[in-house]
Write a protein that holds these residues in place. Structure first.
Motif, mmCIF file in Angstrom:
data_model
loop_
_atom_site.group_PDB
_atom_site.id
_atom_site.type_symbol
_atom_site.label_atom_id
_atom_site.label_comp_id
_atom_site.label_asym_id
_atom_site.label_seq_id
_atom_site.Cartn_x
_atom_site.Cartn_y
_atom_site.Cartn_z
ATOM 1 N N HIS A 146 0.000 -0.774 -6.938
ATOM 2 C CA HIS A 146 -1.362 -0.608 -7.463
ATOM 3 C C HIS A 146 -1.720 -1.714 -8.454
ATOM 4 N N HIS A 147 -0.740 -2.175 -9.187
ATOM 5 C CA HIS A 147 -0.996 -3.298 -10.088
ATOM 6 C C HIS A 147 -1.356 -4.557 -9.284
ATOM 7 N N ARG A 148 -0.616 -4.822 -8.222
ATOM 8 C CA ARG A 148 -0.924 -5.975 -7.360
ATOM 9 C C ARG A 148 -2.300 -5.827 -6.719
ATOM 10 N N ALA A 149 -2.624 -4.630 -6.267
ATOM 11 C CA ALA A 149 -3.928 -4.395 -5.634
ATOM 12 C C ALA A 149 -5.060 -4.621 -6.637
ATOM 13 N N LEU A 150 -4.861 -4.189 -7.866
ATOM 14 C CA LEU A 150 -5.868 -4.370 -8.911
ATOM 15 C C LEU A 150 -6.041 -5.842 -9.265
ATOM 16 N N SER A 151 -4.978 -6.604 -9.076
ATOM 17 C CA SER A 151 -5.016 -8.038 -9.360
ATOM 18 C C SER A 151 -5.623 -8.838 -8.215
ATOM 19 N N GLY A 152 -6.018 -8.151 -7.143
ATOM 20 C CA GLY A 152 -6.633 -8.831 -6.010
ATOM 21 C C GLY A 152 -5.667 -9.216 -4.911
ATOM 22 N N ARG A 153 -4.386 -8.911 -5.079
ATOM 23 C CA ARG A 153 -3.386 -9.228 -4.047
ATOM 24 C C ARG A 153 -3.154 -7.996 -3.183
ATOM 25 N N GLU A 154 -4.158 -7.623 -2.415
ATOM 26 C CA GLU A 154 -4.134 -6.351 -1.691
ATOM 27 C C GLU A 154 -3.687 -6.465 -0.242
ATOM 28 N N CYS A 155 -3.375 -7.648 0.228
ATOM 29 C CA CYS A 155 -3.142 -7.859 1.656
ATOM 30 C C CYS A 155 -2.109 -6.901 2.261
ATOM 31 N N GLU A 156 -0.960 -6.680 1.624
ATOM 32 C CA GLU A 156 0.066 -5.810 2.203
ATOM 33 C C GLU A 156 0.150 -4.459 1.511
ATOM 34 N N CYS A 157 -0.747 -4.191 0.596
ATOM 35 C CA CYS A 157 -0.631 -2.985 -0.229
ATOM 36 C C CYS A 157 -0.785 -1.685 0.548
ATOM 37 N N HIS A 158 -1.686 -1.645 1.519
ATOM 38 C CA HIS A 158 -1.883 -0.394 2.262
ATOM 39 C C HIS A 158 -0.638 -0.009 3.057
ATOM 40 N N ASP A 159 -0.030 -0.980 3.720
ATOM 41 C CA ASP A 159 1.188 -0.694 4.479
ATOM 42 C C ASP A 159 2.313 -0.259 3.550
ATOM 43 N N ARG A 160 2.436 -0.908 2.421
ATOM 44 C CA ARG A 160 3.480 -0.567 1.451
ATOM 45 C C ARG A 160 3.257 0.832 0.888
ATOM 46 N N ARG A 161 2.010 1.168 0.559
ATOM 47 C CA ARG A 161 1.698 2.510 0.067
ATOM 48 C C ARG A 161 2.063 3.554 1.113
ATOM 49 N N ASP A 162 1.707 3.307 2.371
ATOM 50 C CA ASP A 162 2.040 4.258 3.433
ATOM 51 C C ASP A 162 3.545 4.455 3.548
ATOM 52 N N ARG A 163 4.304 3.362 3.445
ATOM 53 C CA ARG A 163 5.765 3.463 3.525
ATOM 54 C C ARG A 163 6.311 4.261 2.343
ATOM 55 N N LEU A 164 5.793 3.995 1.145
ATOM 56 C CA LEU A 164 6.254 4.723 -0.046
ATOM 57 C C LEU A 164 5.918 6.211 0.054
ATOM 58 N N ILE A 165 4.718 6.519 0.531
ATOM 59 C CA ILE A 165 4.333 7.924 0.709
ATOM 60 C C ILE A 165 5.305 8.609 1.663
ATOM 61 N N ARG A 166 5.623 7.955 2.766
ATOM 62 C CA ARG A 166 6.576 8.544 3.729
ATOM 63 C C ARG A 166 7.949 8.737 3.091
ATOM 64 N N GLU A 167 8.394 7.783 2.278
ATOM 65 C CA GLU A 167 9.703 7.926 1.619
ATOM 66 C C GLU A 167 9.721 9.109 0.660
ATOM 67 N N VAL A 168 8.652 9.267 -0.116
ATOM 68 C CA VAL A 168 8.582 10.420 -1.029
ATOM 69 C C VAL A 168 8.572 11.718 -0.227
ATOM 70 N N ASP A 169 7.799 11.744 0.844
ATOM 71 C CA ASP A 169 7.714 12.966 1.646
ATOM 72 C C ASP A 169 9.043 13.309 2.317
ATOM 73 N N THR A 170 9.780 12.294 2.727
ATOM 74 C CA THR A 170 11.114 12.522 3.281
ATOM 75 C C THR A 170 12.034 13.064 2.197
ATOM 76 N N TRP A 171 11.962 12.486 1.001
ATOM 77 C CA TRP A 171 12.753 12.989 -0.128
ATOM 78 C C TRP A 171 12.413 14.464 -0.380
ATOM 79 N N ALA A 172 11.126 14.776 -0.364
ATOM 80 C CA ALA A 172 10.691 16.156 -0.615
ATOM 81 C C ALA A 172 11.277 17.110 0.415
#
Length: 159
Positions: free
Chosen positions: A43-69
């Protein structure tokens, strides 16, 4: 796969520990703290304007948290209510709100500006909701959607 109702390893983070991890403080070995820190970085990178890979990374992180859960949260009571969001999406929203609130605090001319207050108030609401969610999950009265949740329910009866 059998899971005990109270796993020995991997209890959810407190709201305070989550916020600390997002900021990069006291991350430690807890997998959720590490993932929360990564959400903060994204989110810090996205706020700085470097958003190119942020959506894919967020999706991967969400899946990792959900797997942990799925692997670590207590098994819900059969009558437990299904929450509308996964734990991963909840943590993602908290990280996004915290990064935004901190960014506003550091960049506005007037720290008493209404948008700064609104951002911090929103973050406090999200953390309160997270605490309530974790309490209900630990009491087994609430279930969070996890990977495979819908697939298992829609598979239909075996013949």
């Amino acid at each position: 796969m059998f899971r005990s109702s109270r796993p020995a390893t991997g209890t959810p983070l407190s709201g305070e520990a989550m916020l600390s991890a997002i900021r990069g403080h006291h991350v430690g070995n807890h997998r959720l703290a590490q993932l929360a820190y990564e959400f903060g970085q994204v989110h810090h990178r996205a706020l700085s304007g470097r958003e190119c890979e942020c959506h894919d990374r967020r999706d991967r992180l969400i899946r990792e948290v959900d797997t942990w859960a799925r692997q670590h949260l207590p098994i819900p009571h059969p009558d437990a209510v299904l929450h509308t969001e996964t734990l991963g999406t909840v943590i993602d929203r908290i990280a996004q709100a915290q990064v935004r609130a901190y960014h506003l605090l550091m960049t506005v001319d007037d720290v008493a500006a209404p948008q700064v207050h609104a951002a911090w108030y929103r973050l406090a609401q999200l953390v309160d909701d997270y605490r309530d969610l974790i309490t209900a999950v630990e009491q087994r009265s609430l279930r969070v959607p996890t990977p495979g949740h819908y697939r298992a329910r829609s598979a239909g009866p075996k013949t």
